[in-house]
Enzyme design. Structure first.
Site, short mmCIF file in Angstrom:
data_model
loop_
_atom_site.label_atom_id
_atom_site.label_comp_id
_atom_site.label_asym_id
_atom_site.label_seq_id
_atom_site.Cartn_x
_atom_site.Cartn_y
_atom_site.Cartn_z
N SER A 1 28.92 13.41 2.45
CA SER A 1 28.91 14.76 3.02
C SER A 1 28.51 15.75 1.95
CB SER A 1 30.31 15.11 3.52
OG SER A 1 30.39 16.50 3.80
N TYR B 1 39.31 16.20 1.31
CA TYR B 1 38.22 15.48 1.98
C TYR B 1 36.99 15.43 1.07
CZ TYR B 1 34.40 14.94 5.45
OH TYR B 1 33.29 14.54 6.16
N1 LIG Z 1 31.20 16.13 11.50
C1 LIG Z 1 30.87 16.66 10.34
O1 LIG Z 1 30.82 17.88 10.20
C2 LIG Z 1 30.52 15.77 9.18
C3 LIG Z 1 29.86 16.34 8.08
C4 LIG Z 1 29.54 15.53 7.02
C5 LIG Z 1 29.88 14.19 7.04
N2 LIG Z 1 30.52 13.66 8.11
C6 LIG Z 1 30.87 12.25 8.07
O2 LIG Z 1 30.18 11.57 9.10
C7 LIG Z 1 30.95 10.43 9.48
C8 LIG Z 1 31.06 10.40 11.00
O3 LIG Z 1 31.84 11.49 11.46
P1 LIG Z 1 31.63 12.20 12.86
O4 LIG Z 1 31.31 13.60 12.58
O5 LIG Z 1 30.73 11.40 13.70
O6 LIG Z 1 33.12 12.26 13.44
P2 LIG Z 1 33.88 11.41 14.55
O7 LIG Z 1 33.09 11.34 15.78
O8 LIG Z 1 35.25 11.98 14.60
O9 LIG Z 1 33.93 9.96 13.92
C9 LIG Z 1 34.84 9.51 12.97
C10 LIG Z 1 35.15 8.09 13.33
O10 LIG Z 1 35.88 7.45 12.32
C11 LIG Z 1 36.81 6.59 12.93
N3 LIG Z 1 37.95 6.25 12.11
C12 LIG Z 1 38.82 7.09 11.52
N4 LIG Z 1 39.76 6.39 10.89
C13 LIG Z 1 39.49 5.08 11.09
C14 LIG Z 1 40.10 3.88 10.71
N5 LIG Z 1 41.20 3.87 9.96
N6 LIG Z 1 39.56 2.73 11.11
C15 LIG Z 1 38.44 2.73 11.86
N7 LIG Z 1 37.83 3.82 12.24
C16 LIG Z 1 38.34 5.00 11.87
C17 LIG Z 1 37.27 7.37 14.12
O11 LIG Z 1 37.83 6.51 15.07
P3 LIG Z 1 38.98 7.03 16.06
O12 LIG Z 1 38.31 7.98 16.99
O13 LIG Z 1 39.45 5.80 16.71
O14 LIG Z 1 40.00 7.72 15.21
C18 LIG Z 1 35.97 8.00 14.59
O15 LIG Z 1 35.30 7.19 15.51
C19 LIG Z 1 32.30 10.55 8.75
O16 LIG Z 1 32.25 9.74 7.62
C20 LIG Z 1 32.33 12.00 8.33
O17 LIG Z 1 33.12 12.18 7.20
C21 LIG Z 1 30.82 14.42 9.19
#
Ligand SMILES: NC(=O)c1ccc[n+]([C@@H]2O[C@H](COP(=O)([O-])OP(=O)(O)OC[C@H]3O[C@@H](n4cnc5c(N)ncnc54)[C@H](OP(=O)(O)O)[C@@H]3O)[C@@H](O)[C@H]2O)c1
Ligand SMILES: Cc1cc2nc3c(=O)[nH]c(=O)nc-3n(C[C@H](O)[C@H](O)[C@H](O)COP(=O)(O)OP(=O)(O)OC[C@H]3O[C@@H](n4cnc5c(N)ncnc54)[C@H](O)[C@@H]3O)c2cc1C
Lengths: 245, 441
Positions: A138, A151
């Site tokens: 990120s 984070y």
């Molecule tokens: N959204 C943003 O603004 C942003 C910005 C920069 C980087 N990112 C990164 O992009 C990636 C994807 O995020 P997203 O935005 O797509 O959010 P998201 O839809 O909330 O996805 C996060 C996923 O991680 C899973 N997860 C969390 N803890 C877990 C565990 N212990 N075991 C297995 N799965 C687990 C969650 O599953 P559950 O639903 O079952 O909890 C969820 O499906 C993440 O690494 C995030 O840090 C996001």
């Protein structure tokens, strides 16, 4: 037919990426925590054109289970062309300041679990003599900011780890891609107030697919974050500590 | 905890708009959002309704667009189950190559399954196949109290009848199953025939209903007296010969990048356009068209609604009963032509006998006329009042999907089952439309 393992497959960004690949007839292996939701995404991707979709439910905090999970995925797909790692979570920063437990959990899932699983993936890709390891870091990892530094520091660890791993795997032809999105409108950020700089998971997914195709090392998504973060990184610490970011 | 995002939302006509607190459901496994006390909410599809029936100004909206997974596609039987935020265009991309189409398609592919059910939309084949809801075999309804009702003609049939055409007021449709129809290929054999006046137009449309699966008539609204109701009937059947070289699927090749400061569609221009369009079709024209081009001609221009400028536009769509339909349509067209308001687009279709399943479904046996008008304020409202009187006298009704202004009395007269329906309205659901037509009910 591309063989793709997606870890954290219920993430909105991962799912949007998976749809692009399904559309092109890829073979997919999905790992996510919630069994019903992973199964539902698998069914959807099959209908959208994926050649094969296998899936399993796994809590990625269980590091000991990673090896067997990778064995099953490798067996189902017959090797990996692409591994995408997308799981993560975003706790409220304030809450992490008040609870050691929460802060440790945040580091554990966002950083340690990624190191654990990448450590096991690296020799497999290197033995294959190619493939792509693409990991969601990120822009928050580029510099610790008061609004989300727990984070952010976990993501900084991931970015630094991947940079070293990239050097190590370079000679074996493995691409290591560090993905640095700005804020994305997904369930992870549902509690945050959105603004004009926010991206959609679809546009981030398109950037990920492109970054893999072009064999890039580090991508910022959308691309305007690269110059912005270059400036943010350049601000002297003496000044940085006085500003609210 | 998800929070509502404050957002300005406007519907397709750009006349109804306002600030909403926007929540989102991203999968069918999620619960109904928990809301602050006294806040009402309305499911939001893709905002392709023209007026205020898809808005809940001052309250909350529940954005359904990221709840868009396919669940099951049986390519043998032609059944498709999917989450409610899937758009019809996405469905087409999946099912058309396998030889299936949704039985009913409205004039744009950018509508969600939930939106299509909640307005019980119709297509150019209503005379043969009825409305969208006729082909919905089952769906799940999520109520604000957490209850999940499986609705089908066999189970919870009362909730089914309230939800089809139920304007999003009975709760959230999370997923639905559709029966599709077989097609030999993506091609349509289309014929355009010019009609000199309303009598000829209605007679030919009626006759074509027997011979053609799809019919729709474009009416030259500027024509008066002897030419009143002249227009072009388009009729089509699926073309079953494959093989031959065919035109490619139409692609989006134009877009209106921003809203011009004034409407580009003023009465003088539309008069010229209408006359030209009519003249161009002097002889019957036959062609083979891709279904995209045939069903969704307007989708070729992205954001075409912006052409109407910042004040937006209205569509006035009514349905009048078959008996006396010719006379009512004549009076509606006369009033429109006499007003000088210049409808920029007028479309006429026949509705067949097949009963619509919803308590508030719009289609009923008879004729429907849709008239587009740039928003010109009070003058236009005077015309609408005259049209309302004609519709009311004919025992007709207006289409809530297109409406931003109908008087409460006309709604209640047009939809006599509204009281039965109102018993199914979810305690937390409301819309700007509903508040308007239920004022002092
Ligand atoms: N959204 C943003 O603004 C942003 C910005 C920069 C980087 N990112 C990164 O992009 C990636 C994807 O995020 P997203 O935005 O797509 O959010 P998201 O839809 O909330 O996805 C996060 C996923 O991680 C899973 N997860 C969390 N803890 C877990 C565990 N212990 N075991 C297995 N799965 C687990 C969650 O599953 P559950 O639903 O079952 O909890 C969820 O499906 C993440 O690494 C995030 O840090 C996001
Ligand atoms: C160019 C164009 C051509 C059109 N042609 C036709 C036509 O030929 N025939 C016709 O009938 N209509 C036509 N329409 C109107 C359009 O088909 C309807 O307004 C349709 O309902 C819009 O769907 P949407 O997904 O955008 O829903 P929205 O407009 O966002 O919402 C419509 C209604 O559905 C409800 N809703 C949405 N999702 C759900 C859900 N998951 N659960 C419960 N309720 C829900 C909303 O609360 C609202 O009441 C046309 C519109 C356009 C812009």
């Amino acid at each position: 037919m591309r063989k793709i393992l997606i870890i954290g497959a219920t993430s909105a960004i991962a799912e949007a990426s998976a749809r692009v690949w399904a559309n092109r007839g890829a073979a997919l292996y999905l790992v996510g925590r919630d069994p019903a939701r992973v199964a539902a995404i698998a069914a959807d991707l099959r209908i959208r054109g994926a050649a094969i979709v296998a899936h399993e439910a796994q809590d990625l905090n269980d590091f000991a289970a990673h090896e067997a999970m990778l064995d099953r995925a490798a067996l189902a797909l017959g090797g990996f062309d692409i591994v995408l790692i997308a799981h993560g979570r975003l706790e409220d920063q304030r809450a992490c300041e008040e609870s050691v437990d929460l802060a440790m959990q945040e580091i554990r899932i966002n950083a340690l679990s990624v190191v654990a699983v990448c450590t096991r993936i690296a020799p497999r890709l290197s033995a294959q003599g190619g493939g792509t390891l693409a990991v969601l870091s990120s822009i928050a990892g580029d510099r610790g900011r008061r609004s989300n530094y727990v984070y952010g520091s976990a993501k900084a660890l991931v970015s630094a780890y991947l940079s070293g791993l990239r050097q190590r795997l370079h000679s074996s032809g493995v691409q290591v891609l560090t993905i640095k999105p700005g804020p994305v409108d997904t369930p992870m950020t549902a509690a945050l107030r959105k603004g004009p700089l926010w991206a959609s998971p679809q546009s981030v997914a398109a950037g990920i697919v492109r970054g893999i195709e072009r064999r890039r090392d580090v991508i910022y998504l959308p691309g305007f974050w690269r110059p912005i973060m270059w400036i943010v990184r350049g601000i002297p610490e003496g000044l940085f500590k006085r500003i609210r970011l | 905890m998800a929070r509502g995002q404050p957002r300005l939302v406007c519907s397709w006509g750009n006349v109804a708009r306002g600030t909403h607190s926007v929540y989102r459901l991203s999968s069918r496994f999620e619960d109904f959002p928990s809301l602050p006390a006294h806040t009402s909410i309305l499911p939001f599809g893709n905002g392709r309704s023209y007026g205020d029936s898809c808005l809940n100004v001052g309250g909350a909206l529940l954005d359904m667009r990221s709840m868009d997974r396919f669940i099951h596609f049986d390519a043998q039987r032609g059944t498709l189950r999917c989450e409610a935020g899937v758009q019809l265009g996405e469905i087409l991309r999946i099912v058309a190559p396998a030889g299936w189409l949704p039985c009913v398609l409205p004039g744009t592919q950018y509508v969600t399954v939930g939106g299509a059910i909640a307005n019980d939309v119709h297509g150019k084949n209503h005379h043969r196949d009825g409305s969208f809801g006729c082909h919905v075999t089952q769906f799940e309804l999520l109520r604000s109290n957490g209850e999940r009702l499986l609705c089908s003609p066999q189970t919870n049939s009362d909730a089914l009848a309230a939800t089809i055409g139920g304007l999003g007021l009975t709760g959230v449709i999370t997923w639905a199953e559709l029966q599709l129809t077989r097609v030999a290929g993506p091609w349509m054999a289309v014929e355009s025939v010019r009609c000199r006046d309303l009598g000829e137009l209605l007679a030919l449309t009626s006759a074509s209903s027997q011979s053609h699966a799809y019919t729709v008539a474009w009416v030259d609204c500027a024509a008066r007296r002897k030419r009143l109701g002249r227009g072009i009937l388009q009729r089509a059947n699926p073309a079953d010969d494959g093989g031959a070289a065919r035109p490619a699927a139409s692609r989006r090749w134009l877009a209106v990048p921003f809203t011009p400061p004034v409407s580009m569609l003023n009465p003088a221009m539309t008069r010229v356009f209408n006359a030209l369009h009519y003249t161009r079709h002097s002889a019957p024209m036959r062609s083979i068209q891709h279904y995209q081009q045939f069903f969704f001609p307007l989708d070729g221009i992205r954001h075409w609604n912006r052409l109407y400028g910042p004040r937006g536009f209205y569509q006035y769509q009514c349905a009048v009963p078959r008996d006396g339909a010719g006379d009512s349509i004549r009076r509606l067209l006369e009033a429109t032509a006499a007003s000088g308001e210049g409808s920029s687009l007028a479309v006429l279709k026949f509705f067949g006998e097949r009963p619509s399943p919803g308590l508030l479904s719009f289609p009923r046996p008879g004729v429907t006329l849709a008239l587009d008008f740039p928003n010109r304020g009070a003058r236009l409202e005077r015309l609408f009042a005259r049209l309302d009187a004609i519709v009311a006298e004919a025992g007709g009704r207006l289409y809530p999907a297109k409406d931003a202004r109908m008087p409460a009395s006309l709604f209640r007269a047009g939809y006599p089952q509204w009281q039965t329906f109102s018993r199914f309205v979810d305690a937390r659901c409301s819309s700007s439309f509903w508040q308007r037509v239920m004022a002092d009910a």
